[in-house]
Design an enzyme around this catalytic site. Structure first.
Site, mmCIF file in Angstrom:
data_model
loop_
_atom_site.group_PDB
_atom_site.id
_atom_site.type_symbol
_atom_site.label_atom_id
_atom_site.label_comp_id
_atom_site.label_asym_id
_atom_site.label_seq_id
_atom_site.Cartn_x
_atom_site.Cartn_y
_atom_site.Cartn_z
ATOM 1 C CD GLU A 80 59.526 37.819 2.728
ATOM 2 O OE1 GLU A 80 58.729 36.914 2.433
ATOM 3 O OE2 GLU A 80 60.032 37.938 3.857
ATOM 4 C CB CYS A 112 61.235 38.863 7.870
ATOM 5 S SG CYS A 112 59.562 38.499 7.325
ATOM 6 C CG HIS A 234 60.461 40.094 12.332
ATOM 7 N ND1 HIS A 234 60.111 40.949 11.306
ATOM 8 C CD2 HIS A 234 59.826 38.908 12.072
ATOM 9 C CE1 HIS A 234 59.316 40.315 10.460
ATOM 10 N NE2 HIS A 234 59.127 39.087 10.906
#
Length: 388
Positions: A80, A112, A234
């Protein structure tokens, strides 16, 4: 069906970092807020001579053999922090890494989460094309701005994964559960260089997505927490993953709770010292778990939770293979940490504002960057990537 998964995994981050205790004091905060409340101790800092392309190339180059470079027929570049709204970062990698010309090159984006989608596309492609190898890279620079609440969750780096048949590290199961919702918890308009985020809201959405997907996963597969050796989350900051894990720990026995918490600590060793790297964060956590766990063995099932703000989440499992240590680059992170240079807070702030931008020609001093692949400057609005 022939098993498909991650055969090799490699990581790269720049050679510079800041200490979170020093940053906390410079921002008039108690160090414990960063070290414990956020769960970060150090943060990678990007010099002007590195960007998502060079970091991805440096990560992949460390694991690829000459045979790999000829066999790879697809590169999936997840980020990103892209450098071009048209040209894929994967095309640069094809040249820098010396891959064959008969290669598909594509870049993808969803906050993400995109690295996980790329990994699943690679899995499915290899399953349909026996003998193929796919290079998946997740490379990002997390920027929120100086003196902002998100500053402590910045970071940078790239994870590269080689997806093949009969992988050495983990097989990727076909039990994926995923969910999307149009939520404004984090976004970066095309005119902005730093992300916009509603931090507390985003943290709540993250946990809600995880709990929802976990319940759906159990209902669809019939598995429970007892089927899992550990989890990789994450980790925009490492305390976030710990909170998510704690949400489901009551489902486990006291003995398993302690074991899962120990595996989580193994999974955040590296992330605590690198910071956030958006698309690559969950896979740095996986790499950390594989490298630092003292109890993982063949056949263990790992749960992997990927989340991208905006929002999309996915939960799936992977099975540890007998030779998983052989797919890791030996001593890679230990060498990186040993050679990194700590920046003072004023030096970090200066570098933060020196990233390559604009359209004017510029020559960068690459002599101080020890990485193999570097960004040497801009000529005629074209980034100049070189190996040195």
């Amino acid at each position: 069906m022939v098993p498909v998964g991650i055969d090799k995994i490699s990581f790269f981050a720049p050679h510079l970092y800041t200490d979170m205790t020093e940053l906390a004091r410079a921002r008039n905060e108690e160090p414990g807020k960063y070290l414990v409340g956020i769960g970060q101790t150090e943060q990678a800092v990007v010099p002007p001579t590195q960007d998502v392309v060079t970091m991805a190339a440096n990560a992949a180059d460390q694991m690829l053999t000459a045979a790999d470079r000829q066999a790879i027929d697809t590169i999936i570049f997840a980020t990103e922090s892209g450098i071009d709204n048209s040209k894929s970062g994967a095309v640069y990698l094809q040249r820098l890494l010396g891959l064959n010309e008969w290669t598909r090159t594509i870049e993808m984006k969803q906050a993400c989460y995109a690295g996980t989608y790329g990994l699943m596309q690679a899995r499915d492609y290899v399953a349909l094309h026996p003998g193929s190898k796919v290079l998946v890279v997740a490379s990002d620079i997390a920027r929120y701005g100086l003196h902002t609440p998100g500053e402590v969750t910045q970071g940078a780096g790239a994870v590269a994964m080689l997806v093949t048949e009969n992988p050495r590290i983990v097989t990727l199961e076909r039990d994926n559960q995923f969910k999307s919702a149009d939520i404004m918890d984090f976004w970066r308009p095309v005119y902005a260089t730093e992300a916009l985020v509603d931090g507390h809201f985003s943290a709540d959405v993250y946990r809600d997505f995880f709990k929802t997907l976990w319940e759906r996963y159990k209902a669809v597969t019939g598995r429970t927490i007892h089927d899992f050796k550990g989890f990789a989350f994450h980790l925009p900051y490492t305390k976030q993953g710990l909170k998510a894990l704690r949400d489901i720990l009551p489902e486990a026995s006291e003995t398993q709770q302690a074991a899962l918490l120990a595996e989580f600590e193994a999974s955040r060793v590296y992330n605590k010292r690198i910071g956030n790297l958006y698309t690559g964060s969950v896979y740095l956590s996986l790499l950390s778990l594989l490298s630092n766990s003292t109890t993982l063995q063949a056949g263990d099932r790992l749960g992997i939770f990927s989340y991208g703000s905006g929002a999309e989440g996915e939960f799936y499992s992977a099975i540890v293979q007998p030779d998983f240590k052989q797919g890791l680059v030996s001593g890679q992170l230990e060498t990186l940490f040993a050679k990194r240079q700590q920046l003072s807070i004023p030096a970090y702030e200066q570098l933060f504002n020196e990233q390559l931008s604009g359209a004017e020609d510029r020559v960068l001093d690459i002599s101080q960057d020890p990485a193999k692949f570097v960004l040497a400057g801009l000529q005629r609005q074209q980034r100049q990537y070189v190996a040195h």
